[in-house]
Design a protein around this motif. Structure first.
Motif, PDB file in Angstrom:
ATOM      1  N   ASP A 164     101.990  64.877 -27.991  1.00  0.00           N
ATOM      2  CA  ASP A 164     101.195  65.231 -27.021  1.00  0.00           C
ATOM      3  C   ASP A 164      99.685  64.671 -27.080  1.00  0.00           C
ATOM      4  OD1 ASP A 164     102.932  66.657 -25.863  1.00  0.00           O
ATOM      5  OD2 ASP A 164     102.549  68.604 -27.090  1.00  0.00           O
ATOM      6  N   GLN A 165      99.319  64.479 -28.334  1.00  0.00           N
ATOM      7  CA  GLN A 165      97.748  63.829 -28.438  1.00  0.00           C
ATOM      8  C   GLN A 165      97.839  62.265 -28.257  1.00  0.00           C
ATOM      9  OE1 GLN A 165      97.374  65.060 -32.611  1.00  0.00           O
ATOM     10  NE2 GLN A 165      95.511  66.216 -31.980  1.00  0.00           N
ATOM     11  N   MET A 166      99.024  61.635 -28.582  1.00  0.00           N
ATOM     12  CA  MET A 166      99.358  60.317 -28.104  1.00  0.00           C
ATOM     13  C   MET A 166      99.226  60.054 -26.770  1.00  0.00           C
ATOM     14  SD  MET A 166     102.041  58.889 -30.921  1.00  0.00           S
ATOM     15  CE  MET A 166     101.781  59.340 -32.759  1.00  0.00           C
ATOM     16  N   ARG A 167     100.052  61.044 -25.962  1.00  0.00           N
ATOM     17  CA  ARG A 167     100.345  60.804 -24.564  1.00  0.00           C
ATOM     18  C   ARG A 167      99.081  61.054 -23.710  1.00  0.00           C
ATOM     19  NH1 ARG A 167     104.011  64.478 -24.682  1.00  0.00           N
ATOM     20  NH2 ARG A 167     105.539  63.024 -25.001  1.00  0.00           N
ATOM     21  N   ASP A 168      98.092  62.099 -24.324  1.00  0.00           N
ATOM     22  CA  ASP A 168      97.017  62.465 -23.672  1.00  0.00           C
ATOM     23  C   ASP A 168      95.890  61.223 -23.909  1.00  0.00           C
ATOM     24  OD1 ASP A 168      94.906  64.163 -22.551  1.00  0.00           O
ATOM     25  OD2 ASP A 168      94.058  64.237 -24.479  1.00  0.00           O
ATOM     26  N   LEU A 169      95.709  60.475 -25.148  1.00  0.00           N
ATOM     27  CA  LEU A 169      94.825  59.526 -25.285  1.00  0.00           C
ATOM     28  C   LEU A 169      95.389  58.427 -24.495  1.00  0.00           C
ATOM     29  CD1 LEU A 169      92.834  57.965 -26.906  1.00  0.00           C
ATOM     30  CD2 LEU A 169      94.408  57.268 -28.410  1.00  0.00           C
ATOM     31  N   LEU A 170      96.818  57.977 -24.288  1.00  0.00           N
ATOM     32  CA  LEU A 170      97.063  56.702 -23.689  1.00  0.00           C
ATOM     33  C   LEU A 170      96.877  56.991 -22.147  1.00  0.00           C
ATOM     34  CD1 LEU A 170     100.633  56.356 -25.302  1.00  0.00           C
ATOM     35  CD2 LEU A 170      98.371  54.586 -25.330  1.00  0.00           C
ATOM     36  N   ALA A 171      96.974  58.267 -21.586  1.00  0.00           N
ATOM     37  CA  ALA A 171      96.828  58.709 -20.272  1.00  0.00           C
ATOM     38  C   ALA A 171      95.233  58.316 -19.975  1.00  0.00           C
ATOM     39  CB  ALA A 171      97.064  60.194 -19.878  1.00  0.00           C
ATOM     40  N   ALA A 172      94.485  58.867 -20.823  1.00  0.00           N
ATOM     41  CA  ALA A 172      92.892  58.746 -20.706  1.00  0.00           C
ATOM     42  C   ALA A 172      92.590  57.151 -20.668  1.00  0.00           C
ATOM     43  CB  ALA A 172      92.298  59.279 -21.811  1.00  0.00           C
ATOM     44  N   ARG A 175      84.643  59.169 -15.330  1.00  0.00           N
ATOM     45  CA  ARG A 175      84.582  58.057 -16.065  1.00  0.00           C
ATOM     46  C   ARG A 175      83.952  58.616 -17.675  1.00  0.00           C
ATOM     47  NH1 ARG A 175      85.061  53.299 -18.292  1.00  0.00           N
ATOM     48  NH2 ARG A 175      83.249  51.890 -19.114  1.00  0.00           N
ATOM     49  N   GLU A 176      82.915  59.252 -17.530  1.00  0.00           N
ATOM     50  CA  GLU A 176      82.156  59.963 -18.589  1.00  0.00           C
ATOM     51  C   GLU A 176      83.254  60.816 -19.327  1.00  0.00           C
ATOM     52  OE1 GLU A 176      79.964  60.180 -21.753  1.00  0.00           O
ATOM     53  OE2 GLU A 176      79.792  58.854 -20.364  1.00  0.00           O
ATOM     54  N   ALA A 177      83.965  61.722 -18.633  1.00  0.00           N
ATOM     55  CA  ALA A 177      84.798  62.611 -19.125  1.00  0.00           C
ATOM     56  C   ALA A 177      85.903  62.250 -19.832  1.00  0.00           C
ATOM     57  CB  ALA A 177      85.410  63.696 -18.018  1.00  0.00           C
ATOM     58  N   LEU A 178      86.452  60.981 -19.443  1.00  0.00           N
ATOM     59  CA  LEU A 178      87.531  60.318 -20.141  1.00  0.00           C
ATOM     60  C   LEU A 178      86.848  59.635 -21.277  1.00  0.00           C
ATOM     61  CD1 LEU A 178      89.516  58.640 -17.075  1.00  0.00           C
ATOM     62  CD2 LEU A 178      90.211  60.474 -18.506  1.00  0.00           C
ATOM     63  N   VAL A 179      85.883  58.781 -21.123  1.00  0.00           N
ATOM     64  CA  VAL A 179      85.053  57.963 -22.281  1.00  0.00           C
ATOM     65  C   VAL A 179      85.050  59.411 -23.473  1.00  0.00           C
ATOM     66  CG1 VAL A 179      83.028  56.958 -23.100  1.00  0.00           C
ATOM     67  CG2 VAL A 179      84.165  56.285 -21.141  1.00  0.00           C
ATOM     68  N   GLU A 180      84.549  60.496 -23.060  1.00  0.00           N
ATOM     69  CA  GLU A 180      84.259  61.598 -24.303  1.00  0.00           C
ATOM     70  C   GLU A 180      85.470  61.980 -24.661  1.00  0.00           C
ATOM     71  OE1 GLU A 180      82.482  63.661 -26.900  1.00  0.00           O
ATOM     72  OE2 GLU A 180      81.424  62.141 -25.520  1.00  0.00           O
TER      73      GLU A 180
END
Length: 128
Positions: free
Chosen positions: A61-69, A83-88
């Motif tokens: 799930d974490q991998m999926r979340d990071l890849l989605a971001a 953009r800032e939310a994804l970068v964070e």
């Protein structure tokens, strides 16, 4: 490229690559007329991110979340807030990775100390 070449290049087994496909982490970019999975350099890069996350203890799930971001960041078309939310989010994963690397370094140092302790107990003629 076909799945066998991808497996060779990434060091992942065919079974693992198929598992990552089944869980939605990676999708082959195309299929050949014969139904073979076909991957691009981008797909290989994605698998390498997954491969690097695995030993650090990240969940699927974490991998999926990071890849989605990172996919959304790479896709562009974001307003400054998105953009800032994804970068964070990505920064958060980077912090967790650094923390895990530090833990692994401690474990490795302990393992090396243990091996040195065992080596010191061996007679000189049995050392490699």
């Amino acid at each position: 490229m076909r799945i066998g070449e991808v497996a060779t290049r990434t060091g992942l087994s065919l079974r693992t690559i198929r598992h990552y496909e089944e869980t939605g982490l990676v999708t082959p970019s195309a299929r050949s007329p014969g139904g073979f999975r076909l991957y691009t350099e981008t797909d290989v890069a994605r698998l390498m991110v997954i491969r690097r996350m695995k030993p650090l203890g990240f969940s699927l799930d974490q991998m999926r979340d990071l890849l989605a971001a990172t996919d959304r960041l790479d896709g562009g078309g974001l307003d400054a807030g998105e953009r800032e939310a994804l970068v964070e989010r990505v920064r958060g994963y980077e912090r967790v990775a650094v923390e895990q690397i530090d833990r692994l370094r401690v474990q490795l140092a302990r393992a090396e100390d243990f091996a040195a302790t065992l080596r010191a107990r061996l007679p000189d003629d049995s050392r490699p």
